[in-house]
Design a protein around this motif. Structure first.
Motif, PDB file in Angstrom:
ATOM      1  N   ILE A 118      30.832  46.924  47.998  1.00 35.17           N
ATOM      2  CA  ILE A 118      31.016  45.533  47.475  1.00 35.17           C
ATOM      3  C   ILE A 118      31.359  45.614  46.095  1.00 35.17           C
ATOM      4  CG2 ILE A 118      29.758  43.474  46.878  1.00 35.17           C
ATOM      5  CD1 ILE A 118      28.016  43.655  49.364  1.00 35.17           C
ATOM      6  N   VAL A 119      30.937  46.409  45.316  1.00 31.05           N
ATOM      7  CA  VAL A 119      31.063  46.468  43.725  1.00 31.05           C
ATOM      8  C   VAL A 119      32.585  46.951  43.619  1.00 31.05           C
ATOM      9  CG1 VAL A 119      30.470  47.782  41.630  1.00 31.05           C
ATOM     10  CG2 VAL A 119      28.872  46.409  43.016  1.00 31.05           C
ATOM     11  N   ASP A 120      32.758  48.147  44.229  1.00 21.97           N
ATOM     12  CA  ASP A 120      34.089  48.936  44.209  1.00 21.97           C
ATOM     13  C   ASP A 120      35.273  47.702  44.759  1.00 21.97           C
ATOM     14  OD1 ASP A 120      33.051  51.148  43.351  1.00 21.97           O
ATOM     15  OD2 ASP A 120      33.193  52.154  45.488  1.00 21.97           O
ATOM     16  N   ASN A 121      34.892  47.056  45.602  1.00 14.83           N
ATOM     17  CA  ASN A 121      36.081  45.914  46.181  1.00 14.83           C
ATOM     18  C   ASN A 121      36.142  44.961  45.006  1.00 14.83           C
ATOM     19  OD1 ASN A 121      37.476  44.455  48.019  1.00 14.83           O
ATOM     20  ND2 ASN A 121      35.876  43.374  48.691  1.00 14.83           N
ATOM     21  N   VAL A 122      35.278  44.252  44.378  1.00 14.86           N
ATOM     22  CA  VAL A 122      35.524  43.277  43.560  1.00 14.86           C
ATOM     23  C   VAL A 122      35.853  43.761  42.519  1.00 14.86           C
ATOM     24  CG1 VAL A 122      33.222  43.028  42.228  1.00 14.86           C
ATOM     25  CG2 VAL A 122      34.388  40.884  42.923  1.00 14.86           C
ATOM     26  N   ARG A 123      35.791  45.096  41.961  1.00 10.18           N
ATOM     27  CA  ARG A 123      36.455  45.727  40.692  1.00 10.18           C
ATOM     28  C   ARG A 123      37.852  45.870  41.094  1.00 10.18           C
ATOM     29  NH1 ARG A 123      32.217  50.399  39.267  1.00 10.18           N
ATOM     30  NH2 ARG A 123      30.383  48.964  38.134  1.00 10.18           N
ATOM     31  N   LYS A 124      38.225  46.185  42.166  1.00  7.98           N
ATOM     32  CA  LYS A 124      39.748  46.239  42.498  1.00  7.98           C
ATOM     33  C   LYS A 124      40.325  44.995  42.391  1.00  7.98           C
ATOM     34  CE  LYS A 124      41.015  48.355  46.173  1.00  7.98           C
ATOM     35  NZ  LYS A 124      40.784  48.618  47.760  1.00  7.98           N
ATOM     36  N   LEU A 125      39.760  43.747  42.833  1.00 10.26           N
ATOM     37  CA  LEU A 125      40.400  42.460  42.788  1.00 10.26           C
ATOM     38  C   LEU A 125      40.392  42.079  41.228  1.00 10.26           C
ATOM     39  CD1 LEU A 125      41.415  39.795  43.645  1.00 10.26           C
ATOM     40  CD2 LEU A 125      39.088  39.137  43.829  1.00 10.26           C
ATOM     41  N   ILE A 126      39.568  42.218  40.310  1.00 13.42           N
ATOM     42  CA  ILE A 126      39.478  41.965  39.040  1.00 13.42           C
ATOM     43  C   ILE A 126      40.593  42.606  38.323  1.00 13.42           C
ATOM     44  CG2 ILE A 126      38.201  41.887  36.838  1.00 13.42           C
ATOM     45  CD1 ILE A 126      35.649  41.060  38.703  1.00 13.42           C
ATOM     46  N   LYS A 127      40.559  44.188  38.462  1.00 10.55           N
ATOM     47  CA  LYS A 127      41.659  44.880  37.947  1.00 10.55           C
ATOM     48  C   LYS A 127      42.932  44.469  38.069  1.00 10.55           C
ATOM     49  CE  LYS A 127      42.763  49.775  36.822  1.00 10.55           C
ATOM     50  NZ  LYS A 127      44.080  49.635  36.862  1.00 10.55           N
ATOM     51  N   ALA A 128      43.249  44.259  39.470  1.00 10.71           N
ATOM     52  CA  ALA A 128      44.473  43.659  39.765  1.00 10.71           C
ATOM     53  C   ALA A 128      45.225  42.518  38.785  1.00 10.71           C
ATOM     54  CB  ALA A 128      44.857  43.523  41.289  1.00 10.71           C
ATOM     55  N   PHE A 129      44.306  41.610  38.334  1.00 14.09           N
ATOM     56  CA  PHE A 129      44.767  40.497  37.711  1.00 14.09           C
ATOM     57  C   PHE A 129      44.381  40.810  36.081  1.00 14.09           C
ATOM     58  CE2 PHE A 129      44.956  38.859  41.740  1.00 14.09           C
ATOM     59  CZ  PHE A 129      45.944  38.005  41.939  1.00 14.09           C
ATOM     60  N   ASP A 130      44.252  41.956  35.647  1.00 14.76           N
ATOM     61  CA  ASP A 130      44.046  42.090  34.318  1.00 14.76           C
ATOM     62  C   ASP A 130      45.194  41.681  33.336  1.00 14.76           C
ATOM     63  OD1 ASP A 130      45.808  44.200  34.647  1.00 14.76           O
ATOM     64  OD2 ASP A 130      44.398  45.746  34.321  1.00 14.76           O
ATOM     65  N   TRP A 131      46.362  41.265  33.850  1.00 15.86           N
ATOM     66  CA  TRP A 131      47.312  40.686  32.980  1.00 15.86           C
ATOM     67  C   TRP A 131      47.090  39.288  32.781  1.00 15.86           C
ATOM     68  CZ3 TRP A 131      49.513  36.575  35.191  1.00 15.86           C
ATOM     69  CH2 TRP A 131      49.304  36.486  36.597  1.00 15.86           C
ATOM     70  N   ALA A 132      46.177  38.553  33.637  1.00 11.91           N
ATOM     71  CA  ALA A 132      45.991  37.165  33.539  1.00 11.91           C
ATOM     72  C   ALA A 132      45.163  36.875  32.462  1.00 11.91           C
ATOM     73  CB  ALA A 132      45.885  36.508  34.816  1.00 11.91           C
ATOM     74  N   HIS A 133      45.210  35.851  31.531  1.00 13.05           N
ATOM     75  CA  HIS A 133      44.263  35.444  30.349  1.00 13.05           C
ATOM     76  C   HIS A 133      43.213  34.768  31.256  1.00 13.05           C
ATOM     77  CE1 HIS A 133      42.928  33.678  26.834  1.00 13.05           C
ATOM     78  NE2 HIS A 133      42.631  32.562  27.505  1.00 13.05           N
ATOM     79  N   ASP A 134      41.744  35.624  30.876  1.00 11.01           N
ATOM     80  CA  ASP A 134      40.648  35.081  31.409  1.00 11.01           C
ATOM     81  C   ASP A 134      40.408  34.776  32.963  1.00 11.01           C
ATOM     82  OD1 ASP A 134      38.164  33.926  30.659  1.00 11.01           O
ATOM     83  OD2 ASP A 134      38.707  32.005  30.561  1.00 11.01           O
TER      84      ASP A 134
END
Length: 417
Positions: A32-48
């Motif tokens: 679960i943790v690895d999965n949500v980290r992948k989602l958040i990292k994919a959008f690290d270009w987006a402000h906030d």
């Protein structure tokens, strides 16, 4: 394609069962943790950028706290979900309150917690104002209706869904709210659920960017918050594939830069409120085969029922089944795998090719980590099962005990009989 595996061996799960009898739901913490980290990292270009976990998918404070540590907020739609946030320590704009047909007490509690209020209907403006002050931050839920072709069996086609406002109502609502002094605005939509086609999700984002640009042009309102809903799907079948978060992000970024940036909206918070996609693939319903029946078909009876996992009975949904210790055995038997409810739809699998199953075999029903335990019920007096959290080192924490008959009867006063 996705290979359906379990994060434990037969020996491990039997050891767990010795302490926590079946049926139970068990969640893979690390996955679960690895999965949500992948989602958040994919959008690290987006402000906030913000992922709001849809609490309805798995309303357990241990799972919420696990995700909170990764910067995840909460998408709430009821009083109970708001109270769970309070107990976990989630507050402010880390909560989106997105409900429909909502009692004022729930709006009030959401505002006390500082949540972002997502209005499902234009009539809610007067409804709220008659009972108290409007919040300074308000989001409006958009239903594009027949403008968007498609939908699916879970949420339906947009024009038949009960959620959201029409385009005209969005503009009317924002005009009214601006006149009443509201100064921070957001937009939300969720037009499909369990979507596995990345293009559909990308074009939903494009639709919302275009709407935000129109709101700015016609009303002079800058949209500060855009929520694309929780439509990212889960590949329940082995032949289906997970959404590629990087591909999704790249497609959304392209339209963001073409539509939002020229309008000066590059600081707009982009959000998803995924539940199914975050915990769904990493939760399992573990049950024991207890009965065989041979009539017109071959039946395997298990100690779980539709009360533990409603989706197959409610939607006819497919969930992969593993028979522990027989993962590589030939699937040369055809069974219906059933529970004991007095309902013929109480089936986890119909005409499923599986290895030969004998009483005492352990069956694992996959992809039960969202809308599994949370949709449980007590029909036939069935007791809701325990929830367990499997840690990376193989240890287990019970994060919800199984119900007892005392729990079931706690609201009845037998003394007046």
């Amino acid at each position: 394609m996705n290979k359906k595996t379990v994060p434990f061996t037969e020996e491990q799960i039997r050891s767990i069962i010795a302490k926590y009898p079946t049926p139970f739901h068990i969640y893979d913490e690390k996955a679960i943790v690895d999965n949500v980290r992948k989602l958040i990292k994919a959008f690290d270009w987006a402000h906030d950028f913000k992922e709001y976990f849809a609490v309805k998918a798995a309303p357990n404070p241990y799972l919420m706290r696990l995700l909170q540590k990764e910067g995840v907020g909460a998408d709430c739609s009821s009083m109970a979900e708001l109270e769970l946030c309070d107990k976990v320590g989630i507050s402010g704009h880390d909560i989106v309150f997105s409900s429909n047909d909502t009692p004022y007490e729930e709006f009030k509690r959401a505002m006390e917690l500082g949540a972002l209020i997502n209005l499902d209907d234009i009539s809610m403006i007067d409804f709220m104002e008659q009972r108290g002050p409007l919040p300074d931050w308000i989001c409006a839920r958009y239903n594009p209706g027949p403008l968007l072709q498609g939908g699916n069996d879970i949420i339906g086609t947009p024009e038949e869904a009960k959620y959201g406002m029409t385009r005209e109502q969005i503009f009317d609502a924002f005009r009214i709210l601006k006149e009443k002094g509201v100064s921070h605005f957001g937009l939300h939509t969720m037009v499909v659920s369990n979507e596995l086609q990345v293009t559909g999700l990308i074009h939903t984002a494009k639709m919302m960017f275009e709407l935000a640009a129109e709101v700015q042009e016609l009303l002079g309102i800058d949209i500060e918050f855009l929520d694309f809903g929780g439509g990212i799907g889960l590949p329940y079948r082995p032949e289906e594939s997970f959404i590629d978060y990087d591909e999704l992000s790249a497609g959304i970024k392209q339209y963001f830069e073409a539509i939002m940036v020229p309008k000066g909206l590059e600081k707009c918070r982009l959000s998803f409120e995924c539940g199914r996609a975050i915990t769904g693939p990493y939760g399992y319903l573990v049950t024991t085969a207890i009965h065989h029946k041979h009539i017109w078909k071959e039946y395997i009876g298990v100690d779980a029922s539709m009360a533990n996992l409603m989706r197959p009975g409610m939607y006819g949904s497919y969930h992969y089944l593993s028979v522990m210790g027989k993962e590589d055995a030939p699937k040369d038997h055809v069974y219906d795998v059933v529970g004991s409810l007095c309902e013929n739809c109480d089936k986890f699998a119909v005409d499923r090719s599986l290895p030969e199953i004998v009483d005492g075999d352990i069956l694992v029903i996959h992809d039960a980590g969202a809308h599994g335990h949370s949709m449980g019920f007590n029909y036939n007096g069935k007791l809701r099962s325990a929830e367990l959290l499997l840690h990376a080192d193989g240890t287990v924490t019970q994060i919800r005990r199984a119900e007892t008959l005392d729990d079931l009867f706690a609201t009845i006063d037998f003394s007046n009989l």
